[in-house]
Design a protein around this motif. Structure first.
Motif, short mmCIF file in Angstrom:
data_model
loop_
_atom_site.label_atom_id
_atom_site.label_comp_id
_atom_site.label_asym_id
_atom_site.label_seq_id
_atom_site.Cartn_x
_atom_site.Cartn_y
_atom_site.Cartn_z
N TYR A 32 -16.18 12.65 11.52
CA TYR A 32 -16.26 13.55 10.37
C TYR A 32 -15.46 13.05 9.17
CZ TYR A 32 -18.16 16.63 13.92
OH TYR A 32 -18.93 17.15 14.92
N LYS A 33 -16.02 13.27 7.98
CA LYS A 33 -15.33 12.92 6.75
C LYS A 33 -14.37 14.06 6.38
CE LYS A 33 -19.00 10.05 4.72
NZ LYS A 33 -19.81 9.90 5.94
N VAL A 34 -13.19 13.69 5.94
CA VAL A 34 -12.22 14.65 5.41
C VAL A 34 -11.87 14.15 4.01
CG1 VAL A 34 -9.98 15.75 5.68
CG2 VAL A 34 -11.33 15.16 7.71
N ILE A 35 -12.39 14.84 3.01
CA ILE A 35 -12.40 14.35 1.64
C ILE A 35 -11.55 15.26 0.75
CG2 ILE A 35 -13.89 13.82 -0.33
CD1 ILE A 35 -16.23 13.71 1.81
N GLY A 36 -10.53 14.69 0.15
CA GLY A 36 -9.67 15.45 -0.73
C GLY A 36 -9.82 15.03 -2.18
N TYR A 37 -10.08 15.98 -3.06
CA TYR A 37 -10.09 15.69 -4.49
C TYR A 37 -8.66 15.71 -5.01
CZ TYR A 37 -15.13 15.78 -5.20
OH TYR A 37 -16.46 15.47 -5.18
N VAL A 38 -8.32 14.70 -5.81
CA VAL A 38 -6.98 14.58 -6.39
C VAL A 38 -7.12 14.57 -7.90
CG1 VAL A 38 -5.00 13.06 -6.67
CG2 VAL A 38 -5.99 13.40 -4.40
N GLY A 39 -6.39 15.45 -8.58
CA GLY A 39 -6.55 15.63 -10.02
C GLY A 39 -5.77 14.65 -10.86
N GLY A 40 -6.33 13.47 -11.08
CA GLY A 40 -5.70 12.47 -11.92
C GLY A 40 -5.74 12.82 -13.40
N PHE A 41 -6.61 13.76 -13.78
CA PHE A 41 -6.72 14.14 -15.20
C PHE A 41 -5.44 14.79 -15.70
CE2 PHE A 41 -8.18 17.74 -12.69
CZ PHE A 41 -7.57 18.82 -13.30
N ARG A 42 -4.59 15.25 -14.79
CA ARG A 42 -3.33 15.90 -15.19
C ARG A 42 -2.25 14.89 -15.56
NH1 ARG A 42 -4.28 18.86 -10.19
NH2 ARG A 42 -5.33 20.84 -10.64
N GLY A 43 -2.45 13.63 -15.16
CA GLY A 43 -1.43 12.62 -15.42
C GLY A 43 -1.12 11.83 -14.16
#
Length: 376
Positions: A32-43
């Motif tokens: 199974y894939k475990v996919i986390g979005y990480v907010g690089g737009f914040r810096g």
């Protein structure tokens, strides 16, 4: 005996040549894939705080779309973030780091960018050039939304339906060219709205062949017709069998031609809240008065749940928790360990690709990722 000894020596040699940290530190066990979005737009991203051994993918959000090209909005922080995220592969060699293009705020130019074959090719080349330059692993498209209004001011047109498909074709071709050069496999994915209207404005059964997986954003639902409801519920609730739910979204996408093994199920690492007009049924199904702050799950768990009048309830039918404050008529909908466990069970039962979540640092203590790791 001699054959066994030789086999043992070969095995020991292979282990000794493996990269440091690779033994027992690969991606989450299983398929199974475990996919986390990480907010690089914040810096700058605190990459060192990411529990990378529990992830298979990091989606780097977001890359912008300008003048028909994929563009890094802040080159200094983006390039630093890519370098720091790539270093996480020393701990998890199987980790995939993928750029996510668009998002709610940066989808206004997609329609123009993919309007012609020439513009689509330029867009695809620019996206893959970022992958090439920073030694990344693929491209994710988060167009909110083809053929429909998203954020105010977004450009959209009827031709988006076919151009959405052709965009992925161009991206797949460019990624395949890069793969031929490097000998490395690159992945192509998309995050899609969970509504039937999203399906109606796209060709999911056609474009899926270009994609490795499709993440259905099974959150931000809310109630019907301006009422208070769950925002990331697994199943329908109350008397509304046709209310939005993760299960309904998944079934609709499968009916539209998306194979189950390509579907990622969405989890919300944050809460959404509303004030209800009435306290009847703990606010569920009541008219919305206004939006109230929800907050990330770590904050909710540590400082809000069952505190200051915010009582936790669990909707057994929806498989979803919520808080209700009888004094203020405020309801906060969110995912917790119990609902995450139910979602992981659903992924296994229906043989989906895995689970993904927005956003990693909404739960910095890792309560929910820990539950995913236990359950998948």
């Amino acid at each position: 005996m001699l054959l066994r000894l030789k086999s043992l020596i070969i095995l020991m040699l292979i282990v000794s040549l493996m990269p440091a940290g690779s033994i027992g530190q690969s991606a989450t066990p299983g398929k199974y894939k475990v996919i986390g979005y990480v907010g690089g737009f914040r810096g700058l991203v605190a990459a060192e705080q990411i529990d990378v051994q529990k992830l298979t993918h990091i989606m780097y959000a977001f890359v912008n779309v300008k003048d028909s090209l994929a563009v890094l909005t802040n080159l200094a922080t983006d390039s630093t973030n890519f370098r720091k995220l790539n270093l996480l592969k020393l701990k998890n060699p199987d980790l995939k780091i993928i750029i996510s293009i668009g998002g709610w705020a940066w989808s206004e130019n997609f329609s123009d960018a993919v309007l012609t074959e020439t513009s689509r090719q330029a867009f695809a080349r620019s996206a893959v050039e970022i992958v090439r330059q920073y030694n990344l692993d693929g491209v994710d498209i988060d167009w909110e939304y083809p053929g429909m209004p998203g954020e105010e001011g977004n450009v959209y047109r009827p031709e988006d339906k076919q151009n959405f498909t052709l965009m992925f074709k161009s991206c797949r071709e460019e990624l395949d060219k890069l793969a031929a050069e490097t000998g490395k496999k690159y992945e192509l994915a998309t995050a899609v709205g969970g509504s039937q209207s999203f399906i109606d404005h796209t060709e999911m059964g056609v474009l899926e062949k270009y994609l490795d997986f499709i993440n259905i954003m099974t959150y931000d639902y809310g109630g019907k017709n301006g009422t208070v409801g769950h925002h990331t519920n697994l199943y329908a609730y109350g008397d509304f069998e046709d209310v939005s739910s993760a299960d309904r979204s998944v079934r609709n996408f499968i009916a539209a031609g998306v194979p189950p093994h390509k579907i990622g199920l969405g989890a919300a690492f944050y809460g959404k809240g509303w004030q209800a007009e009435s306290a009847v049924n703990n606010g569920l199904g009541q008219k919305r008065v206004k939006t109230v702050q929800g907050g990330g799950y770590t904050k909710l768990k540590d400082t809000v749940i069952n505190q200051n009048g915010n009582v936790r309830y669990f909707d057994k039918k929806a498989k979803a928790p919520y808080l209700f404050n009888a004094a203020t008529h405020t309801l906060i909908s969110y995912d917790d360990e119990k609902s995450i466990k139910a979602k992981c069970k659903y992924v296994k039962k229906h043989k989906l690709a895995g689970i993904f979540f927005w956003e990693y640092f909404n739960d910095p203590k890792g309560y929910l990722l820990g539950q995913i790791d236990k359950s998948l």
